[in-house]
Write a protein that holds these residues in place. Sequence first.
Motif, PDB file in Angstrom:
ATOM      1  N   GLY A 184      -5.535   2.696  16.798  1.00 31.86           N
ATOM      2  CA  GLY A 184      -5.167   3.216  15.486  1.00 31.86           C
ATOM      3  C   GLY A 184      -5.733   2.350  14.375  1.00 31.86           C
TER       4      GLY A 184
ATOM      5  N   LEU B 249       2.129   4.598   5.122  1.00 29.08           N
ATOM      6  CA  LEU B 249       2.051   5.726   6.064  1.00 29.08           C
ATOM      7  C   LEU B 249       2.288   7.049   5.343  1.00 29.08           C
ATOM      8  CD1 LEU B 249       3.921   4.376   9.235  1.00 29.08           C
ATOM      9  CD2 LEU B 249       1.476   4.859   9.027  1.00 29.08           C
ATOM     10  N   ARG B 250       3.333   7.103   4.530  1.00 30.30           N
ATOM     11  CA  ARG B 250       3.633   8.394   3.896  1.00 30.30           C
ATOM     12  C   ARG B 250       2.572   8.785   2.867  1.00 30.30           C
ATOM     13  NH1 ARG B 250       6.113   8.127  -1.351  1.00 30.30           N
ATOM     14  NH2 ARG B 250       6.887   6.033  -1.768  1.00 30.30           N
TER      15      ARG B 250
ATOM     16  N   GLY C  73      -0.587   8.122   3.362  1.00 32.15           N
ATOM     17  CA  GLY C  73      -1.833   8.362   4.087  1.00 32.15           C
ATOM     18  C   GLY C  73      -2.871   7.262   3.931  1.00 32.15           C
TER      19      GLY C  73
ATOM     20  N   LEU D 206      -4.489  23.062   2.084  1.00 26.43           N
ATOM     21  CA  LEU D 206      -3.526  21.958   1.964  1.00 26.43           C
ATOM     22  C   LEU D 206      -2.389  22.306   1.009  1.00 26.43           C
ATOM     23  CD1 LEU D 206      -5.726  18.734   1.941  1.00 26.43           C
ATOM     24  CD2 LEU D 206      -4.523  19.795   3.851  1.00 26.43           C
TER      25      LEU D 206
ATOM     26  N   ASN E 294       4.253  15.134   2.883  1.00 23.43           N
ATOM     27  CA  ASN E 294       3.810  13.974   2.117  1.00 23.43           C
ATOM     28  C   ASN E 294       2.277  13.855   2.195  1.00 23.43           C
ATOM     29  OD1 ASN E 294       3.206  12.650   4.546  1.00 23.43           O
ATOM     30  ND2 ASN E 294       5.208  11.670   4.630  1.00 23.43           N
ATOM     31  N   PRO E 295       1.686  13.043   1.321  1.00 23.16           N
ATOM     32  CA  PRO E 295       0.227  12.933   1.292  1.00 23.16           C
ATOM     33  C   PRO E 295      -0.367  12.446   2.604  1.00 23.16           C
ATOM     34  CG  PRO E 295       1.174  12.051  -0.726  1.00 23.16           C
ATOM     35  CD  PRO E 295       2.326  12.311   0.220  1.00 23.16           C
ATOM     36  N   GLY E 296       0.401  11.672   3.367  1.00 24.03           N
ATOM     37  CA  GLY E 296      -0.107  11.195   4.651  1.00 24.03           C
ATOM     38  C   GLY E 296      -0.370  12.342   5.603  1.00 24.03           C
TER      39      GLY E 296
ATOM     40  N   LYS F   4      -0.782  15.473   4.756  1.00 30.46           N
ATOM     41  CA  LYS F   4      -1.881  16.269   4.198  1.00 30.46           C
ATOM     42  C   LYS F   4      -3.232  15.633   4.524  1.00 30.46           C
ATOM     43  CE  LYS F   4       0.733  18.247   0.370  1.00 30.46           C
ATOM     44  NZ  LYS F   4       1.185  17.983  -0.992  1.00 30.46           N
ATOM     45  N   ALA F   5      -3.290  14.301   4.426  1.00 31.24           N
ATOM     46  CA  ALA F   5      -4.552  13.612   4.703  1.00 31.24           C
ATOM     47  C   ALA F   5      -4.963  13.815   6.164  1.00 31.24           C
ATOM     48  CB  ALA F   5      -4.427  12.126   4.390  1.00 31.24           C
ATOM     49  N   ASN F   6      -4.002  13.815   7.071  1.00 36.23           N
ATOM     50  CA  ASN F   6      -4.362  14.016   8.473  1.00 36.23           C
ATOM     51  C   ASN F   6      -4.785  15.449   8.750  1.00 36.23           C
ATOM     52  OD1 ASN F   6      -4.417  11.606  10.056  1.00 36.23           O
ATOM     53  ND2 ASN F   6      -2.236  11.362   9.602  1.00 36.23           N
TER      54      ASN F   6
ATOM     55  N   ALA G 114      -6.246  17.205   6.513  1.00 32.26           N
ATOM     56  CA  ALA G 114      -7.574  17.218   5.892  1.00 32.26           C
ATOM     57  C   ALA G 114      -8.607  16.615   6.845  1.00 32.26           C
ATOM     58  CB  ALA G 114      -7.551  16.456   4.575  1.00 32.26           C
ATOM     59  N   ARG G 115      -8.236  15.567   7.564  1.00 30.93           N
ATOM     60  CA  ARG G 115      -9.189  14.953   8.486  1.00 30.93           C
ATOM     61  C   ARG G 115      -9.677  15.955   9.526  1.00 30.93           C
ATOM     62  NH1 ARG G 115      -5.715  10.026   8.249  1.00 30.93           N
ATOM     63  NH2 ARG G 115      -6.721   8.977   6.514  1.00 30.93           N
TER      64      ARG G 115
ATOM     65  N   GLY H 205      -4.066   5.994  16.857  1.00 27.55           N
ATOM     66  CA  GLY H 205      -4.853   6.489  15.725  1.00 27.55           C
ATOM     67  C   GLY H 205      -4.987   7.999  15.662  1.00 27.55           C
TER      68      GLY H 205
ATOM     69  N   GLY I  38       3.522  10.514   8.238  1.00 29.06           N
ATOM     70  CA  GLY I  38       2.239  11.055   7.806  1.00 29.06           C
ATOM     71  C   GLY I  38       1.397  11.687   8.890  1.00 29.06           C
TER      72      GLY I  38
END
Lengths: 304, 304, 304, 304, 304
Positions: free
Chosen positions: A20, A127-128, A130, B11, B18-20, B22-24, B26-27, B130, B163
């Motif tokens: 990670g 974490l929250r 991102g 998204l 939370n943005p975390g 959303k970021a995942n 998005a990944r 990860g 996240g």
Amino acid sequence: MNFTPKVAEILRNYESDNPGTKANLARILTHGKLGGTGRMIILPVDQGFEHGPARSFAVNEPAYDPHYHYQMAIDAGLNAYAAPLGALEAGAGTFAGQIPTILKVNSSNSWASAVNQAVTGTVDDALRLGCAAIGFTIYPGADDIFEMMEEIREMSAEAKSVGLATVIWSYPRGGKLSKEGELALDVGAYAAHMAALLGAHIIKVKLPSAHIEQKDAAKSYEGADWSAQAARVAHVVKACFNGRRLVVFSGGASKEANAVFQDARDIRDGGGNGSIIGRNTFQRPREEALAMLDRLVRIYKGEE
Amino acid sequence: MNFTPKVAEILRNYESDNPGTKANLARILTHGKLGGTGRMIILPVDQGFEHGPARSFAVNEPAYDPHYHYQMAIDAGLNAYAAPLGALEAGAGTFAGQIPTILKVNSSNSWASAVNQAVTGTVDDALRLGCAAIGFTIYPGADDIFEMMEEIREMSAEAKSVGLATVIWSYPRGGKLSKEGELALDVGAYAAHMAALLGAHIIKVKLPSAHIEQKDAAKSYEGADWSAQAARVAHVVKACFNGRRLVVFSGGASKEANAVFQDARDIRDGGGNGSIIGRNTFQRPREEALAMLDRLVRIYKGEE
Amino acid sequence: MNFTPKVAEILRNYESDNPGTKANLARILTHGKLGGTGRMIILPVDQGFEHGPARSFAVNEPAYDPHYHYQMAIDAGLNAYAAPLGALEAGAGTFAGQIPTILKVNSSNSWASAVNQAVTGTVDDALRLGCAAIGFTIYPGADDIFEMMEEIREMSAEAKSVGLATVIWSYPRGGKLSKEGELALDVGAYAAHMAALLGAHIIKVKLPSAHIEQKDAAKSYEGADWSAQAARVAHVVKACFNGRRLVVFSGGASKEANAVFQDARDIRDGGGNGSIIGRNTFQRPREEALAMLDRLVRIYKGEE
Amino acid sequence: MNFTPKVAEILRNYESDNPGTKANLARILTHGKLGGTGRMIILPVDQGFEHGPARSFAVNEPAYDPHYHYQMAIDAGLNAYAAPLGALEAGAGTFAGQIPTILKVNSSNSWASAVNQAVTGTVDDALRLGCAAIGFTIYPGADDIFEMMEEIREMSAEAKSVGLATVIWSYPRGGKLSKEGELALDVGAYAAHMAALLGAHIIKVKLPSAHIEQKDAAKSYEGADWSAQAARVAHVVKACFNGRRLVVFSGGASKEANAVFQDARDIRDGGGNGSIIGRNTFQRPREEALAMLDRLVRIYKGEE
Amino acid sequence: MNFTPKVAEILRNYESDNPGTKANLARILTHGKLGGTGRMIILPVDQGFEHGPARSFAVNEPAYDPHYHYQMAIDAGLNAYAAPLGALEAGAGTFAGQIPTILKVNSSNSWASAVNQAVTGTVDDALRLGCAAIGFTIYPGADDIFEMMEEIREMSAEAKSVGLATVIWSYPRGGKLSKEGELALDVGAYAAHMAALLGAHIIKVKLPSAHIEQKDAAKSYEGADWSAQAARVAHVVKACFNGRRLVVFSGGASKEANAVFQDARDIRDGGGNGSIIGRNTFQRPREEALAMLDRLVRIYKGEE
């Protein structure tokens, strides 16, 4: 795809980290225009905390808006954007997934009476929101350095357990250090080395001068020529486990563009991994900053 | 940069995350050859758990090696790779940062006496490896369905708080469902809808047949023509909050390549978000599989 | 301002609750067109879980979208909107602060083999989604009733400690109860009473028939005339601590509008606190549903 | 002040309890018209849960209101009032400090398929509602008895740790017990003894008949005359650690007043500590009930 | 319904917050006479803690009663009422649901020897009392500022996780700051900015003077005219993430009514979000205070 052999080689140095954390380091190393080169440019915006909003942003008013910095880092193709809690919260939703972020988890300010910082963010926040990493400043030399070290020990252990990376800003300051000594070569190398010993994945230090501060260390620096900045950078890289840890250099206060470019060439030639450059970008008009960052990218790519 | 307006639009539907998280998401949505299109192809390799190694890999021996699948997903430019704990652990270090991964946190096997799965991974595992998401199978219709729902409720709440995204495989099975009923249109739409109600970010179901299983539901399907697979896909998409949740379709057992391509065209035309395709790739020779995946990418891009 | 003496009087009945829970009850009681009257109309949309998406929404296709229901409840001026986790997550950001919400924390489905429900949401979910209350179904009479009671005891204790309200759907079902018995007057009153004893703030039951199911109870109902629905409602109100607890009645399956209006008049005349009305609204075209709800509001206001 | 030598003597028997638990026992023992006598009358109202509201309250309509029972117990000068969660919550604010209360923490109902009860309240509830004790029913003989014993073990341990007392309702039922056997002398004494062994502070049993159920026990009861109820009461008292634990007897279903009075005289003469009397009070008109309770007080005081 | 496009626009700025926190911000923004305008007036009553009861309330004796302030805030149609634990506890039951409240979770007093505050309330308190937000004071410049920052970091993280909002009172004080400097424009903007960086949803600062305190900052303020209060307000708004965070201004000590009105006009014209006004209301007779607040409402509405 920016996952180059160079990136793989760098990740192999982080041999005790879980996948990670490696993945988050890889995200930073593969993102943006320098993705895959092993070099990086990071935009840090904690000047508002350190120096206040007007001193930081009045010269370029759009920079009062946290979205400005996110967008700048994205448009310039930088590797990552670093900022304190509130600043990340103000844009993390809009820009989720667009650029790796580093949550600066401690912060100082101009009025602080102690040479120390307040812990203003947590691994849970990272974490929250991102984030790919947490960032923490230590002040080697300060009376409170043991407390600061113990704080980052605890936070980086937590970060590593959940797959985040740790960036340590290592800025000698306080105690018996002279003002000149804060930038001394021996002091900078020592500060970088302590960050490495504390378990940092990425080490951020200032570009050192040729001054040697510690009497006890003077002998070790005798007989070599430290007049070239690239040589000093190379010495700091050596202090970072002989290059097994990523080290980036800060640009300091705003200065003339050519000085910034020369610094980058020296970092590159000395084997440093890149620049963490705040005021020199956001205190310039956006187009000028983008042009400067683009040129820095070309320098790090060895194109000029 | 694959962060397109389409990705931003998707998204925005995850408005409580939370943005975390959303970021995942998005990944996954920005990675690989389909990055930015709103479509995706995911490689799942949990067949070894479900059917045993020989049934899964003997036909293409290199597939015994977990690295084979990572490399396949990367080389084919897929959006993500999903597998159980041990399989990810066997490659997560080597491939850190090269492709988004989904930890399949529950697993069944051929000898299981209950229509259920064992929880074989955790959110903590996903963080240290990860991963961008956890994956969980529910069997709507099974006697143990309430237990399975309560397991994923707890795990997805934890995932969301740190996240990560949640993918639910929703496979009707057990209880009073007939074999034909497991693939029925009404049953598949219901299964997808339950996954959405449980809070899944990405829903994985099988391509439904035109059969209607539930007597009570028959009336709701009357008067429409369900003979076209694309129409059935569109119905499932509707059942996923009218398209507010991503839905991908599994390919089922190995089959002739043209059937796979036609499925993809139907998923695309019905508004589905893509394919999760395992046996049809790793049970073919690598070059053949890569060619097939490349053609699937072109289909999802609307190029053929 | 809808905080009327009537609302204050109702809140005084919740004399063991903390101000947080009272405030959330007040939010429901003061919101919408019936705000301040002590009556309420709640829109529940858990039919997708219970009966599947097509049976629930095919008749009125826009209802596949979770935003449709939020908007309907807001536009109709209802007191609250109740739904399972995923459905609330899909709209809680957009509609934050626009209408009180109730997180339905357990859910059944058409294929369940047990007369029970899965716990699919938590008090923590309710807090992060900004809900005013949690909703939980019990099946008095079912073999698993003790387990269900113990689940809601734990969840409502937690809810009360953080200032949320608890709504119990009390639906007699299973065990030795006959189909006719599920709607029997004695059974309905008993089910409502058990919900009150379990500590519910708002009790939701079905409108009872004049049938008496339990032989042991027959004597207690002798000599009174239960043919009028309003009289039966009044009996259920009595069973809810003589009116010290709010009780709302569900409308059941879709039916002709005049029957819905008559039900509301009977609830009103019997002293019930209102309707919880799902299928009868979202299975009608929006304009028709809004007109029906508007008329229900007028009925509860005593205007017709 | 009702803290008499008699009360002190009783408290000395609870020699392993902390002062908090002793203080709560003292509150019960010193409250009301029998305060200080070592005797007590407790009003339990869990009939609504056990038999439903109409069977419990239709005969005396004001009893639908939880406040009615609080007020009855206070006006009659009883020692304590016991009820399930919702019923106490409905009056605990108004009557705080006016009478000791016992939270009945488990409850059954008429439709239950198992000989068991649901845990419907907690020690935390008892604390926040200001109760002096928790009350718990066990069914010795039932298939689920071990589970019930383990539940009360856990709850009474918690109660003791926070200074609350524990009352165990010990009602033989289920398994191989005959209907007649449930009231048998040997069975009742055994049930009372098990409650004492489980750590109850106050034990509640039914008045036993002269029937001996267990063959193995018959010999032990030979040669004595068990025809007098007072003798049977004395035997039960002996089974409760030879009087070191308080034991109260329930009155059973409604019956003629003189029978109630005779029971009380027998309990008194046999050395029992009092009556726990529900239906015989709240199913009578209030004035009649108050007169009956007043006469019971006089009986326990030995005045008639 | 006060949920206007303006409110929706403001909520969108809180893009990393969960729907619960957004809903609580919405409650404050939609309540009262200014509901929906994006402006607000908040009544804070912590003067009793800060200055003692007589200095605070003797001039208007009814103000000794906590209910007085609740009623004032409600009758004046304010957006929220803020007070320490005991003061809220004294009225939270009576006024539950009538006005959003803010629990002031730290407090100082006149005799304190340190420039710091005691943490006197918790997030759990805020939940049980039904508050919409917690309020916390920091003293930038004080020796203990790092400790204060770490306290609010922890409390606001907890608040955000359960759907509450955070208000930070940022009052420069202590250390090297001159008395004049506490109100300096550069200092006020810096203090507001730090509150934003700490993650505050609403920032409360004092109206700044035109004085510039920090030598290092002087240059950033050169060349602009800061003589107009509205211009200074606009500068502070800029320092709050260019208006992405709500900022309200305190009125300071009691003063002549016209000065209060002019302050409000300047706040309005400078783009501030409103007033937090304590002594200037509760130290006036009730009718006079209501009249003043009504005029403030009209000013914020742009009506005069």
